[in-house]
Scaffold this motif. Structure first.
Motif, PDB file in Angstrom:
ATOM      1  N   GLY A 101       0.796  -1.223   0.000  1.00 16.16           N
ATOM      2  CA  GLY A 101       0.000   0.000   0.000  1.00 16.16           C
ATOM      3  C   GLY A 101       0.822   1.264   0.000  1.00 16.16           C
ATOM      4  O   GLY A 101       0.279   2.382   0.017  1.00 16.16           O
ATOM      5  N   LYS A 102       2.140   1.125  -0.053  1.00 15.02           N
ATOM      6  CA  LYS A 102       3.022   2.286  -0.057  1.00 15.02           C
ATOM      7  C   LYS A 102       3.105   2.897  -1.452  1.00 15.02           C
ATOM      8  O   LYS A 102       3.188   2.189  -2.447  1.00 15.02           O
ATOM      9  CB  LYS A 102       4.417   1.872   0.408  1.00 15.02           C
ATOM     10  CG  LYS A 102       5.412   3.019   0.513  1.00 15.02           C
ATOM     11  CD  LYS A 102       6.759   2.533   1.006  1.00 15.02           C
ATOM     12  CE  LYS A 102       7.765   3.671   1.094  1.00 15.02           C
ATOM     13  NZ  LYS A 102       9.086   3.206   1.583  1.00 15.02           N
ATOM     14  N   THR A 103       3.075   4.219  -1.518  1.00 11.76           N
ATOM     15  CA  THR A 103       3.171   4.910  -2.806  1.00 11.76           C
ATOM     16  C   THR A 103       4.564   4.756  -3.400  1.00 11.76           C
ATOM     17  O   THR A 103       5.569   5.073  -2.753  1.00 11.76           O
ATOM     18  CB  THR A 103       2.851   6.403  -2.647  1.00 11.76           C
ATOM     19  OG1 THR A 103       1.511   6.550  -2.173  1.00 11.76           O
ATOM     20  CG2 THR A 103       2.998   7.136  -3.972  1.00 11.76           C
ATOM     21  N   VAL A 104       4.617   4.260  -4.622  1.00 10.76           N
ATOM     22  CA  VAL A 104       5.881   4.088  -5.334  1.00 10.76           C
ATOM     23  C   VAL A 104       6.211   5.349  -6.124  1.00 10.76           C
ATOM     24  O   VAL A 104       7.336   5.849  -6.087  1.00 10.76           O
ATOM     25  CB  VAL A 104       5.824   2.871  -6.277  1.00 10.76           C
ATOM     26  CG1 VAL A 104       7.104   2.756  -7.094  1.00 10.76           C
ATOM     27  CG2 VAL A 104       5.571   1.593  -5.489  1.00 10.76           C
ATOM     28  N   SER A 105       5.218   5.865  -6.844  1.00 14.84           N
ATOM     29  CA  SER A 105       5.451   7.062  -7.655  1.00 14.84           C
ATOM     30  C   SER A 105       4.135   7.757  -7.961  1.00 14.84           C
ATOM     31  O   SER A 105       3.061   7.148  -7.897  1.00 14.84           O
ATOM     32  CB  SER A 105       6.159   6.706  -8.966  1.00 14.84           C
ATOM     33  OG  SER A 105       5.315   5.889  -9.765  1.00 14.84           O
ATOM     34  N   ARG A 106       4.237   9.037  -8.289  1.00  9.91           N
ATOM     35  CA  ARG A 106       3.099   9.830  -8.760  1.00  9.91           C
ATOM     36  C   ARG A 106       3.541  10.597 -10.003  1.00  9.91           C
ATOM     37  O   ARG A 106       4.624  11.191 -10.008  1.00  9.91           O
ATOM     38  CB  ARG A 106       2.636  10.815  -7.685  1.00  9.91           C
ATOM     39  CG  ARG A 106       2.010  10.161  -6.462  1.00  9.91           C
ATOM     40  CD  ARG A 106       1.787  11.182  -5.371  1.00  9.91           C
ATOM     41  NE  ARG A 106       3.075  11.698  -4.888  1.00  9.91           N
ATOM     42  CZ  ARG A 106       3.245  12.902  -4.351  1.00  9.91           C
ATOM     43  NH1 ARG A 106       2.239  13.747  -4.291  1.00  9.91           N
ATOM     44  NH2 ARG A 106       4.438  13.279  -3.924  1.00  9.91           N
ATOM     45  N   THR A 107       2.694  10.553 -11.011  1.00 12.27           N
ATOM     46  CA  THR A 107       3.019  11.240 -12.261  1.00 12.27           C
ATOM     47  C   THR A 107       1.857  12.147 -12.653  1.00 12.27           C
ATOM     48  O   THR A 107       0.690  11.711 -12.668  1.00 12.27           O
ATOM     49  CB  THR A 107       3.285  10.235 -13.398  1.00 12.27           C
ATOM     50  OG1 THR A 107       4.335   9.352 -13.013  1.00 12.27           O
ATOM     51  CG2 THR A 107       3.670  10.954 -14.683  1.00 12.27           C
ATOM     52  N   TYR A 108       2.191  13.402 -12.941  1.00 14.87           N
ATOM     53  CA  TYR A 108       1.196  14.368 -13.398  1.00 14.87           C
ATOM     54  C   TYR A 108       1.538  14.732 -14.843  1.00 14.87           C
ATOM     55  O   TYR A 108       2.659  15.158 -15.137  1.00 14.87           O
ATOM     56  CB  TYR A 108       1.223  15.619 -12.521  1.00 14.87           C
ATOM     57  CG  TYR A 108       0.873  15.351 -11.084  1.00 14.87           C
ATOM     58  CD1 TYR A 108      -0.441  15.437 -10.637  1.00 14.87           C
ATOM     59  CD2 TYR A 108       1.861  15.000 -10.173  1.00 14.87           C
ATOM     60  CE1 TYR A 108      -0.765  15.180  -9.314  1.00 14.87           C
ATOM     61  CE2 TYR A 108       1.546  14.743  -8.847  1.00 14.87           C
ATOM     62  CZ  TYR A 108       0.226  14.823  -8.417  1.00 14.87           C
ATOM     63  OH  TYR A 108      -0.083  14.563  -7.108  1.00 14.87           O
ATOM     64  N   TYR A 109       0.557  14.569 -15.719  1.00 16.71           N
ATOM     65  CA  TYR A 109       0.787  14.810 -17.150  1.00 16.71           C
ATOM     66  C   TYR A 109      -0.298  15.742 -17.667  1.00 16.71           C
ATOM     67  O   TYR A 109      -1.480  15.651 -17.272  1.00 16.71           O
ATOM     68  CB  TYR A 109       0.749  13.493 -17.911  1.00 16.71           C
ATOM     69  CG  TYR A 109       0.878  13.645 -19.412  1.00 16.71           C
ATOM     70  CD1 TYR A 109       2.120  13.762 -20.025  1.00 16.71           C
ATOM     71  CD2 TYR A 109      -0.261  13.687 -20.221  1.00 16.71           C
ATOM     72  CE1 TYR A 109       2.232  13.916 -21.404  1.00 16.71           C
ATOM     73  CE2 TYR A 109      -0.157  13.833 -21.592  1.00 16.71           C
ATOM     74  CZ  TYR A 109       1.083  13.949 -22.182  1.00 16.71           C
ATOM     75  OH  TYR A 109       1.194  14.109 -23.547  1.00 16.71           O
ATOM     76  N   LEU A 110       0.083  16.625 -18.570  1.00 15.97           N
ATOM     77  CA  LEU A 110      -0.858  17.557 -19.189  1.00 15.97           C
ATOM     78  C   LEU A 110      -0.486  17.746 -20.648  1.00 15.97           C
ATOM     79  O   LEU A 110       0.697  17.858 -20.989  1.00 15.97           O
ATOM     80  CB  LEU A 110      -0.829  18.897 -18.454  1.00 15.97           C
ATOM     81  CG  LEU A 110      -1.691  20.042 -19.010  1.00 15.97           C
ATOM     82  CD1 LEU A 110      -2.198  20.921 -17.858  1.00 15.97           C
ATOM     83  CD2 LEU A 110      -0.896  20.915 -19.997  1.00 15.97           C
ATOM     84  N   ALA A 111      -1.505  17.777 -21.510  1.00 17.25           N
ATOM     85  CA  ALA A 111      -1.285  18.082 -22.931  1.00 17.25           C
ATOM     86  C   ALA A 111      -2.447  18.931 -23.422  1.00 17.25           C
ATOM     87  O   ALA A 111      -3.599  18.704 -23.033  1.00 17.25           O
ATOM     88  CB  ALA A 111      -1.168  16.811 -23.756  1.00 17.25           C
ATOM     89  N   SER A 112      -2.139  19.917 -24.267  1.00 16.06           N
ATOM     90  CA  SER A 112      -3.166  20.811 -24.798  1.00 16.06           C
ATOM     91  C   SER A 112      -2.931  21.071 -26.277  1.00 16.06           C
ATOM     92  O   SER A 112      -1.786  21.093 -26.748  1.00 16.06           O
ATOM     93  CB  SER A 112      -3.146  22.163 -24.062  1.00 16.06           C
ATOM     94  OG  SER A 112      -3.562  22.038 -22.728  1.00 16.06           O
ATOM     95  N   ASP A 113      -4.032  21.253 -26.985  1.00 13.74           N
ATOM     96  CA  ASP A 113      -3.940  21.760 -28.353  1.00 13.74           C
ATOM     97  C   ASP A 113      -4.878  22.960 -28.459  1.00 13.74           C
ATOM     98  O   ASP A 113      -5.570  23.313 -27.508  1.00 13.74           O
ATOM     99  CB  ASP A 113      -4.271  20.686 -29.387  1.00 13.74           C
ATOM    100  CG  ASP A 113      -5.701  20.171 -29.263  1.00 13.74           C
ATOM    101  OD1 ASP A 113      -6.484  20.733 -28.453  1.00 13.74           O
ATOM    102  OD2 ASP A 113      -6.043  19.197 -29.955  1.00 13.74           O
ATOM    103  N   SER A 114      -4.890  23.618 -29.591  1.00 16.91           N
ATOM    104  CA  SER A 114      -5.748  24.792 -29.750  1.00 16.91           C
ATOM    105  C   SER A 114      -6.043  25.028 -31.217  1.00 16.91           C
ATOM    106  O   SER A 114      -5.420  24.446 -32.105  1.00 16.91           O
ATOM    107  CB  SER A 114      -5.075  26.028 -29.154  1.00 16.91           C
ATOM    108  OG  SER A 114      -4.005  26.454 -29.989  1.00 16.91           O
ATOM    109  N   SER A 115      -6.989  25.951 -31.444  1.00 17.20           N
ATOM    110  CA  SER A 115      -7.352  26.304 -32.818  1.00 17.20           C
ATOM    111  C   SER A 115      -6.252  27.103 -33.502  1.00 17.20           C
ATOM    112  O   SER A 115      -6.250  27.249 -34.725  1.00 17.20           O
ATOM    113  CB  SER A 115      -8.653  27.116 -32.823  1.00 17.20           C
ATOM    114  OG  SER A 115      -8.498  28.290 -32.032  1.00 17.20           O
TER     115      SER A 115
END
Length: 249
Positions: A101-115
């Motif tokens: 139950g121990k946290t090994v890793s955390r990953t935050y990812y973001l991607a954006s596109d636009s007109s």
């Protein structure tokens, strides 16, 4: 005297009617699973399409993998938003836990596109319970970002795709039952094998308000549950805002 007898009969009839009504309500509070008909499969498909019909949503996916040492858990939240630049932003936040139950890793990812063809991509990785990232990057010229590829690869659509395929004309149905609590609250449980496999896949779907509330898929030593949130709005993030949340390593 005749009128009195008539009154007694009316009262008895009314009492029986009330008793019958209460009995019906009591029965409806504890509905039993029934075998799914083709109409039930068609109705479930309608709920699937309604679930996929939202343009902004979040799926929360908990995956449990059973190993010889215990159960590994991955908790993933995938958000699909409009953004202020006329496109979409996708966020994928993932927590991996070991068998204790121990946290090994955390990953935050973001991607954006636009007109305007502007594309951004960012990722921050944390080890264990650390509040300081081991890496954090924000790229405002991510020409290779393709939201249409990232979203399905995230696993956000896996559960609805499983439901899409769990039909009598596509797989071998072992068991298919539905419990109808009310017009807008139903629970489906489908067990099937595919391509002659002996190993069963089990899908449990809870429907509330005309859309999927949760879907659990179990096959072999892997089980994952997906829950849904809809109309989550607008999200766009600048480089400064990203690094304010995830400082440069």
């Amino acid at each position: 005297m005749k009128n009195f007898k008539k009154l007694i009969c009316i009262l008895i009839t009314a009492a029986l009617a009330v008793t019958f009504a209460f009995a019906l309500v009591a029965c409806n509070k504890d509905p039993k699973p029934t075998e799914m008909t083709q109409a039930d499969f068609d109705e479930l498909e309608g709920y699937r399409l309604a679930t996929m019909g939202y343009s902004t949503y979040r799926t929360n996916i908990t995956t449990e993998t059973t190993t010889d040492d215990g159960v590994q858990v991955e908790e993933k939240s995938v958000g699909f938003y409009y953004n202020s630049l006329g496109g979409h932003t996708i966020t994928i936040d993932t927590v991996l836990k070991d068998e204790s139950g121990k946290t090994v890793s955390r990953t935050y990812y973001l991607a954006s596109d636009s007109s305007t063809q502007k594309k951004t991509e960012a990722e921050a990785v944390y080890e264990g319970d650390s509040t300081t990232p081991t890496s954090s990057e924000f790229n405002e010229s991510a020409s290779d970002v393709t939201i249409g590829e990232i979203l399905p690869a995230s696993g956000a659509h896996d559960a609805v795709n499983e439901v899409l395929n769990a039909k009598p004309d596509k797989v071998d149905i072992v068991s298919a039952k539905v419990t109808k609590y009310s017009d807008d609250h139903k629970a489906y449980v489908i067990e099937y094998t595919d391509d002659g496999d002996t190993e069963k896949t089990t899908i449990s779907v809870t429907v509330k308000g005309g859309t999927f509330s949760s879907v659990t898929v179990t096959s072999g030593n892997v089980s994952y549950t997906t829950t849904y949130e809809f109309n989550i709005g607008i999200l766009s993030m600048t480089e400064a805002e990203w690094y304010a949340q995830h400082p440069r390593a």
